[in-house]
Design a protein around this motif. Structure first.
Motif, mmCIF file in Angstrom:
data_model
loop_
_atom_site.group_PDB
_atom_site.id
_atom_site.type_symbol
_atom_site.label_atom_id
_atom_site.label_comp_id
_atom_site.label_asym_id
_atom_site.label_seq_id
_atom_site.Cartn_x
_atom_site.Cartn_y
_atom_site.Cartn_z
ATOM 1 N N LEU A 13 23.294 -3.180 0.850
ATOM 2 C CA LEU A 13 22.670 -2.491 1.978
ATOM 3 C C LEU A 13 21.218 -2.910 2.149
ATOM 4 O O LEU A 13 20.773 -3.225 3.269
ATOM 5 C CB LEU A 13 22.758 -0.974 1.757
ATOM 6 C CG LEU A 13 22.082 -0.092 2.806
ATOM 7 C CD1 LEU A 13 22.682 -0.328 4.184
ATOM 8 C CD2 LEU A 13 22.191 1.377 2.415
ATOM 9 N N ARG A 14 20.479 -2.943 1.050
ATOM 10 C CA ARG A 14 19.043 -3.274 1.134
ATOM 11 C C ARG A 14 18.828 -4.713 1.594
ATOM 12 O O ARG A 14 17.927 -4.980 2.418
ATOM 13 C CB ARG A 14 18.387 -3.046 -0.222
ATOM 14 C CG ARG A 14 16.877 -3.271 -0.235
ATOM 15 C CD ARG A 14 16.150 -2.260 0.618
ATOM 16 N NE ARG A 14 14.688 -2.427 0.514
ATOM 17 C CZ ARG A 14 13.986 -3.295 1.221
ATOM 18 N NH1 ARG A 14 14.599 -4.085 2.116
ATOM 19 N NH2 ARG A 14 12.679 -3.386 1.060
ATOM 20 N N ALA A 48 16.155 5.814 -2.432
ATOM 21 C CA ALA A 48 17.257 6.336 -1.620
ATOM 22 C C ALA A 48 16.768 6.704 -0.219
ATOM 23 O O ALA A 48 17.465 6.501 0.780
ATOM 24 C CB ALA A 48 17.885 7.544 -2.306
ATOM 25 N N GLU A 49 15.566 7.232 -0.157
ATOM 26 C CA GLU A 49 14.968 7.585 1.136
ATOM 27 C C GLU A 49 14.763 6.335 1.989
ATOM 28 O O GLU A 49 15.098 6.316 3.180
ATOM 29 C CB GLU A 49 13.645 8.298 0.877
ATOM 30 C CG GLU A 49 12.991 8.917 2.081
ATOM 31 C CD GLU A 49 11.798 9.774 1.692
ATOM 32 O OE1 GLU A 49 11.656 10.866 2.249
ATOM 33 O OE2 GLU A 49 11.005 9.339 0.816
ATOM 34 N N ARG A 50 14.226 5.271 1.386
ATOM 35 C CA ARG A 50 14.001 4.040 2.140
ATOM 36 C C ARG A 50 15.309 3.377 2.550
ATOM 37 O O ARG A 50 15.380 2.731 3.599
ATOM 38 C CB ARG A 50 13.137 3.078 1.315
ATOM 39 C CG ARG A 50 11.669 3.498 1.256
ATOM 40 C CD ARG A 50 10.804 2.424 0.641
ATOM 41 N NE ARG A 50 11.007 2.295 -0.790
ATOM 42 C CZ ARG A 50 10.364 2.993 -1.710
ATOM 43 N NH1 ARG A 50 9.471 3.907 -1.348
ATOM 44 N NH2 ARG A 50 10.591 2.801 -2.997
ATOM 45 N N LEU A 51 16.350 3.529 1.742
ATOM 46 C CA LEU A 51 17.651 2.968 2.091
ATOM 47 C C LEU A 51 18.295 3.709 3.254
ATOM 48 O O LEU A 51 19.204 3.192 3.902
ATOM 49 C CB LEU A 51 18.593 3.026 0.882
ATOM 50 C CG LEU A 51 18.441 1.946 -0.181
ATOM 51 C CD1 LEU A 51 19.225 2.334 -1.428
ATOM 52 C CD2 LEU A 51 18.911 0.598 0.346
ATOM 53 N N VAL A 308 11.806 -6.206 -2.181
ATOM 54 C CA VAL A 308 10.371 -6.402 -1.908
ATOM 55 C C VAL A 308 9.906 -7.743 -2.456
ATOM 56 O O VAL A 308 9.187 -8.502 -1.782
ATOM 57 C CB VAL A 308 9.550 -5.245 -2.515
ATOM 58 C CG1 VAL A 308 8.056 -5.568 -2.469
ATOM 59 C CG2 VAL A 308 9.833 -3.948 -1.771
ATOM 60 N N ALA A 309 10.300 -8.064 -3.690
ATOM 61 C CA ALA A 309 9.891 -9.334 -4.299
ATOM 62 C C ALA A 309 10.443 -10.527 -3.521
ATOM 63 O O ALA A 309 9.747 -11.546 -3.343
ATOM 64 C CB ALA A 309 10.353 -9.387 -5.756
ATOM 65 N N LEU A 310 11.676 -10.420 -3.033
ATOM 66 C CA LEU A 310 12.251 -11.503 -2.238
ATOM 67 C C LEU A 310 11.504 -11.667 -0.917
ATOM 68 O O LEU A 310 11.257 -12.790 -0.460
ATOM 69 C CB LEU A 310 13.732 -11.226 -1.975
ATOM 70 C CG LEU A 310 14.658 -11.350 -3.193
ATOM 71 C CD1 LEU A 310 16.046 -10.790 -2.880
ATOM 72 C CD2 LEU A 310 14.777 -12.812 -3.645
ATOM 73 N N ALA A 320 10.443 -15.154 -7.055
ATOM 74 C CA ALA A 320 10.678 -13.758 -6.667
ATOM 75 C C ALA A 320 11.360 -12.993 -7.787
ATOM 76 O O ALA A 320 10.978 -11.853 -8.102
ATOM 77 C CB ALA A 320 11.526 -13.708 -5.401
ATOM 78 N N LEU A 321 12.358 -13.610 -8.419
ATOM 79 C CA LEU A 321 13.090 -12.938 -9.495
ATOM 80 C C LEU A 321 12.194 -12.721 -10.709
ATOM 81 O O LEU A 321 12.254 -11.667 -11.358
ATOM 82 C CB LEU A 321 14.326 -13.747 -9.880
ATOM 83 C CG LEU A 321 15.354 -13.964 -8.760
ATOM 84 C CD1 LEU A 321 16.553 -14.750 -9.287
ATOM 85 C CD2 LEU A 321 15.810 -12.641 -8.159
#
Length: 382
Positions: A13-14, A48-51, A308-310, A320-321
């Motif tokens: 989802l993210r 969860a809120e941001r998702l 966020v890192a990606l 990123a990883l």
């Protein structure tokens, strides 16, 4: 993406929200659910809120409930009121069944992401630009990133990083949890009864029809032998002498063991969570165990931070990883250490430990101590 549990569905989802094309493969032939509870608070609640999953979870929130500590025969020792847990967790917290969280994520993602059930990864090869994945359905996929979110017994970890034995730390305990088909008669609605004795704990939760469950855990010198018996036989053998609601719920388990979660308690300790364009996430990377009480929250927070890192590093996926792991690893170390320390709280080793635990719980109900503990819990989940 490998795995259609909480970590896998949340990642799908993210990343979809971030503009990625995502394929999810899951070894199980269909969606599964399990009956134990998960808490979303702190970073997990924020993720969860941001998702965008909180609205779907609001109706499934179990809220706080009273905990009745009982003796082996089921007689009550004392009650910890629901208000104590509510004060400790504060307003930004949810308690839901694991299956409800998975369902909420699935409803958000299944129309926008392809999910193939009954499919596993057979082989992985990669170069500087792509990962090639051979699947059990005979197809192959080329991807920019492969995420292994396939749990404690991760197949991706086995293929890319090495055998499970190199990473799994067995804590010599077994846990069983399952939803109840009928409401337990000896437990008041809106409450749980919990027996805590040397080397074992049994909890039965009555939150009404379709919202009740049981949780068992015990020390085992040979967890593999316990698992070989299956949940009904192993749990009945260990807990059959208890009174109260325990015989009833064990009968329910014996009648239908298919919905039970039953496994050894283990942590995963890996020196690295990524290899080129392959990354492990959730229990596949760092399993903190149910004793941490923070696994689902960590999975959601880890997913959010990965995205966020990606986004920050564009097409440089290895960087990123590495950035993501550097940021997240201190929190994982902390939670794993707390889980190991917490074993004696879940499963006290001796009768003296049980007595000390009872005294400590009683102390939390004193007004001054209660406020101090509430503030401490809130800080620990920030």
């Amino acid at each position: 993406m490998v795995g259609a549990g909480i970590a896998g569905l949340a990642t799908a989802l993210r990343l979809h929200q971030a503009g990625w094309d995502v394929l999810v493969v899951e070894r199980a032939p269909a969606r599964r659910s399990s009956g134990y509870l998960v808490n979303l608070l702190g970073q997990g609640y924020a993720a969860a809120e941001r998702l965008g999953v909180l609205p779907a979870l609001a109706a499934r929130d179990l809220g706080a409930f009273s905990s009745i500590l009982v003796k082996a025969d089921g007689r009550q020792k004392f009650t910890v009121p629901a208000a104590l847990a509510q004060a400790a967790f504060g307003g930004r917290a949810l308690t839901v069944f694991r299956g409800d969280l998975e369902s909420a994520l699935y409803e958000l993602v299944h129309d926008v992401v392809e999910i193939r059930f009954g499919t596993t990864v057979r082989a992985v090869a990669q170069d500087a630009d792509h990962v090639q994945i051979e699947l059990s359905d005979g197809t192959s996929e080329h991807a920019a990133l492969l995420v292994g979110a396939d749990g404690l017994h991760s197949g991706v970890r086995e293929i890319v990083f090495g055998p499970e034995a190199e990473f799994r730390v067995d804590l010599r305990h077994v846990v069983g949890a399952f939803p109840l088909s009928g409401v337990p008669r000896d437990v008041p609605e809106g409450a749980s009864t919990t027996f805590i004795g040397p080397g074992r704990t049994a909890a039965v939760i009555n939150l009404g029809p379709g919202r009740s469950s049981a949780f068992f855990t015990y020390r085992a010198t040979d967890p593999a032998a316990e698992l070989a018996q299956g949940p009904a036989r192993a749990l009945s053998s260990t807990f059959a002498d208890l009174g109260g609601s325990v015989p009833e719920v064990l009968d329910q388990l014996a009648a239908d063991p298919t919905g039970a979660y039953f496994d050894s308690v283990s942590q995963i300790k890996a020196d690295r969570w990524s290899d080129g364009r392959v990354v492990l996430l959730g229990d596949a990377a760092w399993c903190v165990t149910l004793f941490a009480g923070y696994g689902a929250a960590l999975a959601l927070a880890g997913v959010d931070q990965l995205a966020v890192a990606l986004e920050e590093n564009g097409h440089d996926i290895p960087t990123a990883l590495a950035t993501w792991e550097t940021r997240l690893r201190p929190e994982i170390r902390k939670r794993q250490a707390l889980a190991r320390k917490g074993i004696s709280q879940f499963v006290p080793p001796t009768k003296a430990h049980v007595v000390a635990r009872d005294l400590a719980i009683r102390a939390t109900m004193l007004p001054g101590i209660r406020s101090l503990i509430a503030r401490s819990i809130q800080r620990s989940h920030q």
